[in-house]
Design a protein around this motif. Structure first.
Motif, PDB file in Angstrom:
ATOM      1  N   VAL A 229       0.763  -1.145  -0.046  1.00 44.20           N
ATOM      2  CA  VAL A 229       0.781   0.107   0.205  1.00 44.20           C
ATOM      3  C   VAL A 229       0.799   1.235   0.041  1.00 44.20           C
ATOM      4  CG1 VAL A 229      -1.285   1.574   1.014  1.00 44.20           C
ATOM      5  CG2 VAL A 229      -1.608  -1.076   0.906  1.00 44.20           C
ATOM      6  N   ASP A 230       2.354   1.232   0.396  1.00 40.91           N
ATOM      7  CA  ASP A 230       3.221   2.487   1.103  1.00 40.91           C
ATOM      8  C   ASP A 230       3.573   2.410  -0.052  1.00 40.91           C
ATOM      9  OD1 ASP A 230       2.060   2.913   3.642  1.00 40.91           O
ATOM     10  OD2 ASP A 230       3.818   2.201   4.861  1.00 40.91           O
ATOM     11  N   GLU A 231       4.297   1.354  -1.235  1.00 42.96           N
ATOM     12  CA  GLU A 231       5.150   2.126  -2.653  1.00 42.96           C
ATOM     13  C   GLU A 231       4.789   1.991  -3.957  1.00 42.96           C
ATOM     14  OE1 GLU A 231       8.331   1.772  -1.446  1.00 42.96           O
ATOM     15  OE2 GLU A 231       8.652   2.045   1.254  1.00 42.96           O
ATOM     16  N   GLY A 232       3.400   0.787  -3.150  1.00 45.41           N
ATOM     17  CA  GLY A 232       2.929   0.357  -4.214  1.00 45.41           C
ATOM     18  C   GLY A 232       3.716  -1.260  -5.254  1.00 45.41           C
ATOM     19  N   ARG A 233       2.542  -1.607  -6.264  1.00 43.23           N
ATOM     20  CA  ARG A 233       2.838  -3.024  -6.747  1.00 43.23           C
ATOM     21  C   ARG A 233       4.401  -2.866  -7.662  1.00 43.23           C
ATOM     22  NH1 ARG A 233      -1.030  -6.834  -5.161  1.00 43.23           N
ATOM     23  NH2 ARG A 233      -3.194  -6.073  -4.425  1.00 43.23           N
ATOM     24  N   THR A 234       4.503  -1.738  -8.053  1.00 39.59           N
ATOM     25  CA  THR A 234       5.427  -2.043  -9.004  1.00 39.59           C
ATOM     26  C   THR A 234       6.867  -1.569  -8.004  1.00 39.59           C
ATOM     27  OG1 THR A 234       5.301  -0.398 -10.521  1.00 39.59           O
ATOM     28  CG2 THR A 234       4.424  -2.307 -11.151  1.00 39.59           C
ATOM     29  N   TYR A 235       8.239  -1.158  -9.250  1.00 49.12           N
ATOM     30  CA  TYR A 235       9.066  -0.634  -9.446  1.00 49.12           C
ATOM     31  C   TYR A 235       9.641   0.252 -10.737  1.00 49.12           C
ATOM     32  CZ  TYR A 235      12.189  -4.445  -8.229  1.00 49.12           C
ATOM     33  OH  TYR A 235      12.883  -5.380  -9.038  1.00 49.12           O
ATOM     34  N   GLU A 236      11.062   0.457 -10.332  1.00 48.34           N
ATOM     35  CA  GLU A 236      11.043   1.445 -11.909  1.00 48.34           C
ATOM     36  C   GLU A 236      11.782   1.586 -11.666  1.00 48.34           C
ATOM     37  OE1 GLU A 236      11.887   5.465 -13.993  1.00 48.34           O
ATOM     38  OE2 GLU A 236       9.563   5.491 -12.955  1.00 48.34           O
ATOM     39  N   THR A 237      13.237   0.836 -12.877  1.00 43.34           N
ATOM     40  CA  THR A 237      14.857   0.599 -12.812  1.00 43.34           C
ATOM     41  C   THR A 237      15.261   1.143 -14.159  1.00 43.34           C
ATOM     42  OG1 THR A 237      13.909  -1.824 -13.927  1.00 43.34           O
ATOM     43  CG2 THR A 237      14.824  -1.696 -11.359  1.00 43.34           C
ATOM     44  N   THR A 238      16.498   1.540 -14.264  1.00 47.37           N
ATOM     45  CA  THR A 238      16.701   1.502 -14.784  1.00 47.37           C
ATOM     46  C   THR A 238      17.983   0.989 -15.731  1.00 47.37           C
ATOM     47  OG1 THR A 238      16.085   3.863 -14.383  1.00 47.37           O
ATOM     48  CG2 THR A 238      17.977   3.867 -16.792  1.00 47.37           C
ATOM     49  N   SER A 239      17.918   0.618 -17.426  1.00 47.31           N
ATOM     50  CA  SER A 239      18.646  -0.380 -17.705  1.00 47.31           C
ATOM     51  C   SER A 239      19.471   0.902 -19.155  1.00 47.31           C
ATOM     52  CB  SER A 239      18.144  -1.609 -17.608  1.00 47.31           C
ATOM     53  OG  SER A 239      17.538  -1.451 -18.952  1.00 47.31           O
ATOM     54  N   ASP A 240      20.332  -0.793 -19.196  1.00 45.55           N
ATOM     55  CA  ASP A 240      20.956   0.364 -21.644  1.00 45.55           C
ATOM     56  C   ASP A 240      19.381   0.403 -21.952  1.00 45.55           C
ATOM     57  OD1 ASP A 240      23.011   0.048 -20.308  1.00 45.55           O
ATOM     58  OD2 ASP A 240      24.192  -1.824 -20.909  1.00 45.55           O
ATOM     59  N   ASN A 241      18.622  -0.737 -22.530  1.00 43.17           N
ATOM     60  CA  ASN A 241      17.225  -0.721 -22.706  1.00 43.17           C
ATOM     61  C   ASN A 241      16.312   0.106 -22.388  1.00 43.17           C
ATOM     62  OD1 ASN A 241      18.460  -2.994 -24.182  1.00 43.17           O
ATOM     63  ND2 ASN A 241      17.544  -4.588 -22.830  1.00 43.17           N
ATOM     64  N   GLY A 242      16.541   1.454 -21.398  1.00 46.14           N
ATOM     65  CA  GLY A 242      15.714   1.960 -20.956  1.00 46.14           C
ATOM     66  C   GLY A 242      15.445   1.446 -19.037  1.00 46.14           C
ATOM     67  N   THR A 243      13.116   2.171 -19.595  1.00 37.60           N
ATOM     68  CA  THR A 243      13.124   2.236 -17.975  1.00 37.60           C
ATOM     69  C   THR A 243      12.288   0.622 -18.377  1.00 37.60           C
ATOM     70  OG1 THR A 243      13.350   4.774 -18.047  1.00 37.60           O
ATOM     71  CG2 THR A 243      11.971   3.156 -15.983  1.00 37.60           C
ATOM     72  N   MET A 244      12.331   0.022 -17.207  1.00 33.27           N
ATOM     73  CA  MET A 244      11.645  -0.818 -17.055  1.00 33.27           C
ATOM     74  C   MET A 244      10.593  -0.937 -15.133  1.00 33.27           C
ATOM     75  SD  MET A 244      13.986  -3.867 -18.258  1.00 33.27           S
ATOM     76  CE  MET A 244      13.105  -4.939 -17.722  1.00 33.27           C
ATOM     77  N   TYR A 245       9.585  -1.415 -15.470  1.00 35.42           N
ATOM     78  CA  TYR A 245       8.534  -2.000 -14.355  1.00 35.42           C
ATOM     79  C   TYR A 245       8.315  -3.091 -13.891  1.00 35.42           C
ATOM     80  CZ  TYR A 245       7.560   3.568 -15.479  1.00 35.42           C
ATOM     81  OH  TYR A 245       7.553   4.411 -15.850  1.00 35.42           O
ATOM     82  N   ARG A 246       9.550  -3.237 -12.788  1.00 35.94           N
ATOM     83  CA  ARG A 246       9.053  -4.259 -12.239  1.00 35.94           C
ATOM     84  C   ARG A 246       8.055  -4.598 -11.147  1.00 35.94           C
ATOM     85  NH1 ARG A 246      13.933  -7.728 -13.532  1.00 35.94           N
ATOM     86  NH2 ARG A 246      15.618  -6.303 -14.912  1.00 35.94           N
ATOM     87  N   ALA A 247       7.850  -6.069 -10.947  1.00 41.35           N
ATOM     88  CA  ALA A 247       6.294  -6.177  -9.761  1.00 41.35           C
ATOM     89  C   ALA A 247       7.670  -6.247  -8.861  1.00 41.35           C
ATOM     90  CB  ALA A 247       5.927  -7.401  -9.811  1.00 41.35           C
ATOM     91  N   ARG A 248       7.248  -6.392  -7.288  1.00 38.42           N
ATOM     92  CA  ARG A 248       8.130  -5.513  -5.725  1.00 38.42           C
ATOM     93  C   ARG A 248       8.010  -6.795  -5.751  1.00 38.42           C
ATOM     94  NH1 ARG A 248       9.024  -0.454  -4.290  1.00 38.42           N
ATOM     95  NH2 ARG A 248       9.861  -1.334  -2.249  1.00 38.42           N
ATOM     96  N   PRO A 249       8.850  -7.454  -4.957  1.00 42.40           N
ATOM     97  CA  PRO A 249       8.388  -8.652  -4.842  1.00 42.40           C
ATOM     98  C   PRO A 249       8.438  -9.240  -3.435  1.00 42.40           C
ATOM     99  CG  PRO A 249      11.007  -7.794  -4.962  1.00 42.40           C
ATOM    100  CD  PRO A 249      10.339  -6.808  -4.612  1.00 42.40           C
ATOM    101  N   GLU A 250       7.807  -8.351  -2.799  1.00 43.26           N
ATOM    102  CA  GLU A 250       6.170  -7.997  -1.878  1.00 43.26           C
ATOM    103  C   GLU A 250       4.883  -9.176  -2.391  1.00 43.26           C
ATOM    104  OE1 GLU A 250       8.202  -5.728  -2.059  1.00 43.26           O
ATOM    105  OE2 GLU A 250       9.059  -5.282  -0.144  1.00 43.26           O
ATOM    106  N   VAL A 251       4.380  -8.553  -3.524  1.00 39.08           N
ATOM    107  CA  VAL A 251       3.641  -8.796  -3.890  1.00 39.08           C
ATOM    108  C   VAL A 251       3.526 -10.646  -4.224  1.00 39.08           C
ATOM    109  CG1 VAL A 251       2.069  -8.944  -6.140  1.00 39.08           C
ATOM    110  CG2 VAL A 251       2.956  -6.537  -5.472  1.00 39.08           C
ATOM    111  N   ALA A 252       4.588 -11.445  -4.427  1.00 36.41           N
ATOM    112  CA  ALA A 252       4.854 -12.798  -4.970  1.00 36.41           C
ATOM    113  C   ALA A 252       5.346 -13.530  -3.524  1.00 36.41           C
ATOM    114  CB  ALA A 252       6.581 -12.790  -5.384  1.00 36.41           C
TER     115      ALA A 252
END
Length: 154
Positions: A91-114
């Motif tokens: 609830v506080d952090e959201g279900r996803t987080y943003e990472t940046t790599s050579d290919n651009g910005t990616m959104y991944r599921a937070r480990p807390e969801v699993a």
């Protein structure tokens, strides 16, 4: 979705009550262990201890409280506590987080969801194991099953 059950009193007034189709009252299960109030066998957080007391109270009301169930109830209480903490993080952090790599910005599921999903599945399994889920309660209530083929005379 199934239709809701009609009240047995209404069925009795109409003359359609069939006792063989009515759910039986929950029979107490022989615990075979040490009867009496359950005590948490391992150190629990204050919130998990609250959950332990609630679950132990449910078992006691059904006449199934036994110290032999204490470890299972303690694990269930811990998993409920963990699920609450994981849910608060999501609830506080959201279900996803943003990472940046050579290919651009990616959104991944937070480990807390699993982790929350795993904790909820484990809770459901433990509730069924302790026969505290609605499905398990129906299984307990159905102690007599008809013998033979009901359609043999047709």
């Amino acid at each position: 979705m199934a239709r809701p059950r009609k009240d047995p009193a209404v069925k009795k007034l109409r003359g359609t009550l069939r006792k063989d189709r009515e759910p039986k009252a929950l029979a107490p299960i022989a615990t075979g262990g040490i009867a009496g109030p359950m005590v948490a066998p391992v150190p629990l957080t204050p919130r998990a201890l609250e959950h332990f007391d609630v679950i132990a109270g449910m078992l006691a009301r059904e006449g199934r409280a036994s110290q032999q169930f204490a470890y299972t109830v303690a694990i269930l209480a811990q998993r409920i506590d963990q699920a609450e903490q994981l849910q608060a993080t999501i609830v506080d952090e959201g279900r996803t987080y943003e990472t940046t790599s050579d290919n651009g910005t990616m959104y991944r599921a937070r480990p807390e969801v699993a982790m929350l999903s795993d904790a909820l599945r484990h809770q459901q399994a433990l509730l069924s194991e302790l026969m505290l889920s609605p499905t398990a309660a129906q299984r307990i209530a159905r102690t007599d099953t008809p013998k033979g083929n009901a359609f043999a005379g047709l």
